[in-house]
Design an enzyme around this catalytic site. Structure first.
Site, PDB file in Angstrom:
ATOM      1  N   ASN A  14     -13.751 -42.448 -55.153  1.00  0.00           N
ATOM      2  CA  ASN A  14     -14.201 -42.725 -56.520  1.00  0.00           C
ATOM      3  C   ASN A  14     -13.832 -44.151 -56.921  1.00  0.00           C
ATOM      4  OD1 ASN A  14     -15.299 -40.115 -57.933  1.00  0.00           O
ATOM      5  ND2 ASN A  14     -13.603 -39.443 -56.648  1.00  0.00           N
ATOM      6  N   LYS A  52      -8.641 -36.275 -62.612  1.00  0.00           N
ATOM      7  CA  LYS A  52      -8.116 -37.509 -62.002  1.00  0.00           C
ATOM      8  C   LYS A  52      -9.239 -38.358 -61.417  1.00  0.00           C
ATOM      9  CE  LYS A  52      -8.580 -36.081 -57.610  1.00  0.00           C
ATOM     10  NZ  LYS A  52      -8.744 -36.658 -56.280  1.00  0.00           N
ATOM     11  N   ALA A  82      -8.648 -36.992 -47.217  1.00  0.00           N
ATOM     12  CA  ALA A  82      -9.010 -36.150 -46.068  1.00  0.00           C
ATOM     13  C   ALA A  82      -8.716 -36.801 -44.720  1.00  0.00           C
ATOM     14  CB  ALA A  82     -10.488 -35.768 -46.161  1.00  0.00           C
ATOM     15  N   TRP A 108     -13.516 -33.255 -46.466  1.00  0.00           N
ATOM     16  CA  TRP A 108     -12.319 -32.468 -46.788  1.00  0.00           C
ATOM     17  C   TRP A 108     -12.384 -31.097 -46.129  1.00  0.00           C
ATOM     18  CZ3 TRP A 108      -7.617 -32.092 -47.099  1.00  0.00           C
ATOM     19  CH2 TRP A 108      -6.849 -31.423 -48.048  1.00  0.00           C
ATOM     20  N   LYS A 168     -21.733 -36.682 -52.287  1.00  0.00           N
ATOM     21  CA  LYS A 168     -21.748 -36.863 -53.738  1.00  0.00           C
ATOM     22  C   LYS A 168     -20.370 -37.247 -54.257  1.00  0.00           C
ATOM     23  CE  LYS A 168     -26.022 -36.070 -54.623  1.00  0.00           C
ATOM     24  NZ  LYS A 168     -26.792 -37.254 -54.986  1.00  0.00           N
ATOM     25  N   SER A 200     -18.299 -27.987 -45.233  1.00  0.00           N
ATOM     26  CA  SER A 200     -17.924 -28.672 -43.987  1.00  0.00           C
ATOM     27  C   SER A 200     -18.050 -30.184 -44.110  1.00  0.00           C
ATOM     28  CB  SER A 200     -18.832 -28.190 -42.851  1.00  0.00           C
ATOM     29  OG  SER A 200     -20.192 -28.442 -43.205  1.00  0.00           O
ATOM     30  N   GLY A 201     -17.802 -30.699 -45.307  1.00  0.00           N
ATOM     31  CA  GLY A 201     -17.821 -32.151 -45.479  1.00  0.00           C
ATOM     32  C   GLY A 201     -16.528 -32.755 -44.953  1.00  0.00           C
TER      33      GLY A 201
END
Length: 351
Positions: A272, A206, A155, A16, A298, A13-14
């Protein structure tokens, strides 16, 4: 008699996971094939003195990871993992890749044998023979068929219903098409291919390239340099897939959304890239920047670079993948960020 509607559980449930919950919750309201209630496993946290599950179930918003976007009221947050997956026919995995072993161990045996899964997890693991895909781990631990979904999908943009494409990879085409039915919307367009391992590998690799792109942004190298990072990174992605994927690797898959499109969007707009740029400019550690810039979530790129580095070292192939290697060494061995430029200047593609 009509088949019972398929029950859906989103494991994670982050940022995304919540964006995907918004799509699925909305879609199942009008699709009789699926149960109208969608369970979403939420790792319980306290936000402003309230449980996150209570906030989601009462205010219908994940205020920590996807603020500003309302979730459909039929998406129910469940803090107990076993309870969330109980009797689920379709499992959507969307958690950080380092937790997949623990999650699978906890839910194996709690879902029907005929359950199907799809992983949206962008990462890889290390196995005795080198590469181990997240889908392999789920398949081996749970004994279920697993598809993958990867694409150029930031997201917040998906949640805002801005148009994008994505790719589902499925070795059993009818399962891939079922997940397409569950997930596709007018602004979230899906192509299904059978080259599932390549689709999944694109999604993981990627993120390493995006870290390299972020380093170049931090060094203020310009767009030409970033284009070189993207091209050379793509070449290393293709070479890695051809060496380590067990099945056939179709170069055409790299032209789907999961390949070059996801690579471009991540190198220009993803987290990233953003954290890598801050790393190059501030000298802070990746861990410090995760807390500062990502709300504690993370980052996948540096961790994937560590797994890839170990796999390549085991096979004696580090010199064939200088961009992947440089990202790891800058993140974890204290090498200067300028090593990114050196690796581009002496890349074997030019020799």
């Amino acid at each position: 008699m009509a088949a019972a509607p398929l029950k859906v559980c989103i494991v994670g449930s982050g940022n995304w996971g919540s964006a995907v919950a918004k799509i699925i919750g909305s879609n199942v309201k009008t699709l009789q094939k699926f149960s109208s209630t969608v369970k979403m496993w939420v790792f319980e946290e306290t936000v402003n003195g309230r449980k996150l599950t209570d906030i989601i179930n009462n205010d219908h918003e994940n205020v920590k990871y996807l603020p500003g976007h309302k979730l459909p009221e039929n998406v129910v947050a469940v803090p107990n993992l076993s309870e969330a997956v109980q009797d689920a026919d379709l499992l959507v995995f969307v958690i950080p890749h380092q937790f997949i072993h623990k999650i699978c161990d906890e839910i194996t045996g709690r879902v029907p044998e005929k359950a199907l899964g799809i992983t949206l997890i962008k990462g890889i693991d290390e196995g005795p023979d080198g590469l181990k895909l997240i889908s392999d781990i789920i398949r081996e631990k749970m004994g279920i068929d697993i598809s993958v979904l990867m694409g150029a999908n930031i997201a917040s943009e998906v949640a805002a219903e801005k148009f994008c494409e994505t790719t589902i990879g499925s070795k059993v085409m009818q399962n891939g098409l079922l997940f397409k039915e569950l997930l596709q919307t007018p602004n979230f367009r899906i192509t299904v291919v059978d080259d599932a391992d390549t689709v999944e590998l694109c999604g993981a690799l990627k993120n390493i390239v995006a870290v390299g792109a972020g380093f170049c942004d931090g060094l203020r190298c310009g767009d030409n340099t970033k284009a070189a990072v993207i091209r050379l990174g793509l070449m290393e992605m293709i070479a890695f897939a051809k060496i380590f994927c067990k099945g056939q690797v179709s170069t055409a898959t790299f032209l789907e959304s999961c390949g070059v499109a996801d690579l471009i969007t991540t190198c220009y707009g993803g987290r990233n890239r953003r954290v890598a740029e801050a790393f190059a400019r501030t000298g802070k550690t990746i861990e410090e920047l995760e807390k500062e810039l990502l709300n504690g979530q993370k980052l996948q790129g540096p961790q994937t670079s560590a797994e890839v580095y170990r796999i390549l070292r085991q096979k004696g192939l580090l010199d064939k993948f200088p961009l992947f290697t440089a990202v790891y060494q800058i993140c974890y061995e204290g090498r200067p960020v300028t090593q990114m430029l050196s690796c581009l200047q002496s890349h074997p593609e030019h020799i």
